[in-house]
Design a protein around this motif. Sequence first.
Motif, short mmCIF file in Angstrom:
data_model
loop_
_atom_site.label_atom_id
_atom_site.label_comp_id
_atom_site.label_asym_id
_atom_site.label_seq_id
_atom_site.Cartn_x
_atom_site.Cartn_y
_atom_site.Cartn_z
N UNK A 176 0.84 -1.21 0.00
CA UNK A 176 0.00 0.00 0.00
C UNK A 176 0.87 1.25 0.00
N UNK A 177 1.99 1.19 0.70
CA UNK A 177 2.92 2.34 0.71
C UNK A 177 3.51 2.58 -0.68
N UNK A 178 3.87 1.50 -1.36
CA UNK A 178 4.42 1.62 -2.72
C UNK A 178 3.36 2.20 -3.65
N UNK A 179 2.12 1.69 -3.54
CA UNK A 179 1.04 2.21 -4.39
C UNK A 179 0.85 3.70 -4.17
N UNK A 180 0.90 4.12 -2.91
CA UNK A 180 0.73 5.55 -2.62
C UNK A 180 1.83 6.40 -3.23
N UNK A 181 3.07 5.91 -3.14
CA UNK A 181 4.18 6.68 -3.74
C UNK A 181 4.02 6.77 -5.25
N UNK A 218 -8.08 -2.00 2.00
CA UNK A 218 -6.69 -1.70 1.65
C UNK A 218 -6.30 -0.34 2.19
N UNK A 219 -5.04 -0.17 2.45
CA UNK A 219 -4.54 1.11 2.97
C UNK A 219 -4.27 2.13 1.89
N UNK A 220 -4.88 1.97 0.73
CA UNK A 220 -4.68 2.94 -0.35
C UNK A 220 -5.86 2.88 -1.30
#
Lengths: 435, 435
Positions: A19-24, A54-56
């Motif tokens: 989810x962090x990668x998707x946000x970036x 999901x976190x994004x």
Amino acid sequence: MDPMEKTKVALIGLGTVGAGVARLLLDHGDRTARHAGRVLWLEKAVVRDLKKARGCQLPEGVLTDRLEDVIDDPEIKVVCQLIGGIEPARSIMLRLLEAGKDVVTANKALMAEHGPELCDAARELGRSIAFEASVAGGVPIIANLSTCLSANQVESLAGILNGTSNFILTKMHADGVPYSEVVAEAQRLGYAEADPAMDVDGSDAAQKLAILAHLAFGARVDWKDIPRSGIDTLDLADVRYAREMGYTIKLLAVAELDRSEALELHVTPTLLRDGSPLAEVSGPYNAIRVVGDAVGPLFFHGQGAGQMPTASAVVADLVDTCVGRTAITFRSLELWSNRPARVSSADYADAEGRFYLRAMVDDHPGVLAKITAALGASEISIASVLQHEPKEKGAPVSLVIMTHTTTEGAAGRACAAIAALDCVRGEVVRLWVRD
Amino acid sequence: MDPMEKTKVALIGLGTVGAGVARLLLDHGDRTARHAGRVLWLEKAVVRDLKKARGCQLPEGVLTDRLEDVIDDPEIKVVCQLIGGIEPARSIMLRLLEAGKDVVTANKALMAEHGPELCDAARELGRSIAFEASVAGGVPIIANLSTCLSANQVESLAGILNGTSNFILTKMHADGVPYSEVVAEAQRLGYAEADPAMDVDGSDAAQKLAILAHLAFGARVDWKDIPRSGIDTLDLADVRYAREMGYTIKLLAVAELDRSEALELHVTPTLLRDGSPLAEVSGPYNAIRVVGDAVGPLFFHGQGAGQMPTASAVVADLVDTCVGRTAITFRSLELWSNRPARVSSADYADAEGRFYLRAMVDDHPGVLAKITAALGASEISIASVLQHEPKEKGAPVSLVIMTHTTTEGAAGRACAAIAALDCVRGEVVRLWVRD
């Protein structure tokens, strides 16, 4: 830069790091576009359960539960494989490589367990694997070892590579709370897994050390062969005595060339002198000190885990892979290379160092003489001794001895001899010491 | 790897660093070959005076005093340009680029002064310039900013970038010796030039900061526009008061986004709290702390100068250039890029921080009231005050005040107002404070 040019990428796994990668990629595509000279276009994110929260926020059509949506799309060139564990992570990575994708991963256990198979497959297929996030989270130690030190013979590498252990040790030192209590707190705060065994018994750090030893020394080492002990058996008493003598205990992963240029590897709780850079690494941070024969000592420090630091490393790998840097670097990487090993492994018993020894001894005359005689028999000389008065007359007391430089084998033999003395109760605690 | 494949390289300049590079190429060619997948073949080393003694043994035919031997040889693809100063370094670099060579340099002054011209020329000619060694010697900060942080908005960067100043400050703190005496010792030991002005007045650090600000923030800044002060006017008294309050003074180079996302830059002696990583950087070492919005804080520490650390950085660049990584990276580098700046420059007067102020004041009743009134008029609140009893009755005393957060402009105005008070002798010392 043609702003329309784009490279399609995909994610496998959309947990915390995914989810962090998707946000970036989605929220900060300008950054990756600037560095890559093209848009990194998130085409697909493959998950097992489409219904899970999901976190994004993903654009329509990106989320899928079909791996084939990635495998069968020849326009998807680079894939971040972000699922943990060994299977199905291993099979998926092989399928991705066979389908012509370059792979980015944060899965250190997979790399440590199946590195030879995966790296061979990538090399044979003309593909690359990037794995910066698999060691030390946001600290770019893989990139630095792989490229920045190319003029050096690395002489030693010492690192704090497990954030969970370091969080626990920091708390034990700061609050004087025993291991079991701190573990429970770490689990509540999310710094430790429900089953933290691999983190606290040294296995996780040994897996990371194996990867670094390949890159830095051209070693061929299986992490399971690395001598290791964890913090799960560490007594608060030793934390206190260490502090009293001006040291901090850290779970240290060490790879070092010995006098005969053989590579000595171990992961153990180690006393580090207060004020030294590694001793000051606190909480969930990671740090690595590398000594090269040309560059001298280099020290790297940063967040060893966590969503965004790990995602930062994954996305940097993604950019490097999309622009072609990874392909170049991967070719010369000594990670389970099919070239011969550049170093042999040293015998752990020959490893030289200083040691902290603690024994519970009877408070009788002549005890210290017997113990020093046992050390002398192993040719170990004493740097300092610490013994407090017993709390009550006749009660056994802790005797703490810091040795001068000796070998691991000699220290082990001396400890066995000391434990066998009548005046000694129980086992002798033995920890490494580094200045 | 075909062991016979080779890339011909050349050195221009064979001083201390050049001799180190030659040694790494000639004595340790296996390392560069392993990383590059080919032999880096030292074809020529160009010097001005063939008769001068050199710190390395070169094979016959390598040493020459004819630059044309390099320029006119199309097989020499990559050239390390290792002569200092501006001219003829600048003209030679342009000639090398025009002749189709990729260039590696350690010349920070040249990059800082003529970066736009040189980078434009390289881009137009399809060539690259690598300059890792130009900032922080062996610490690979250029590579880390250029590639490892590509997913991040860098929020701040703070570095100890001048080894000479740091050596002098470390000695002033440790031995309590004033600036002038330590400079003389540093010159004897080779840590300071015969004319150390650029090192000790903050210019050298400002040149390096300008380069880092381009890479990290996409700034377009001329180093001469960076507000700076050096350690050459630092009073030993302030070193002592800082220590008493638990701080160490370092020459700190700072680049930081302010609340309105403008970039604030300065180089000044700064009080750093003891125990913080930058405060502990001693002697000729360099260190940089970078904060990215995804990765969080990253800290890099290593030798900032010296023959082999600098040569290590040059040779790593040489490998990167020979294998093609530099060409890829250079394309997206924001070093005097012709793309628009990503940040505007902040007004230094608006820069926020805490300050250390010291004034010599009369030992009379009411003095502190007047001074605190002057601070209050600039809306500066006081964090702590230190004043010792006068050595003899009636003698003026040093009054030291640590402020809470304010602006550089407000602190400057307050200092002017305080200096104008009847009870204050001379100027008010003003230093930045960072925790």
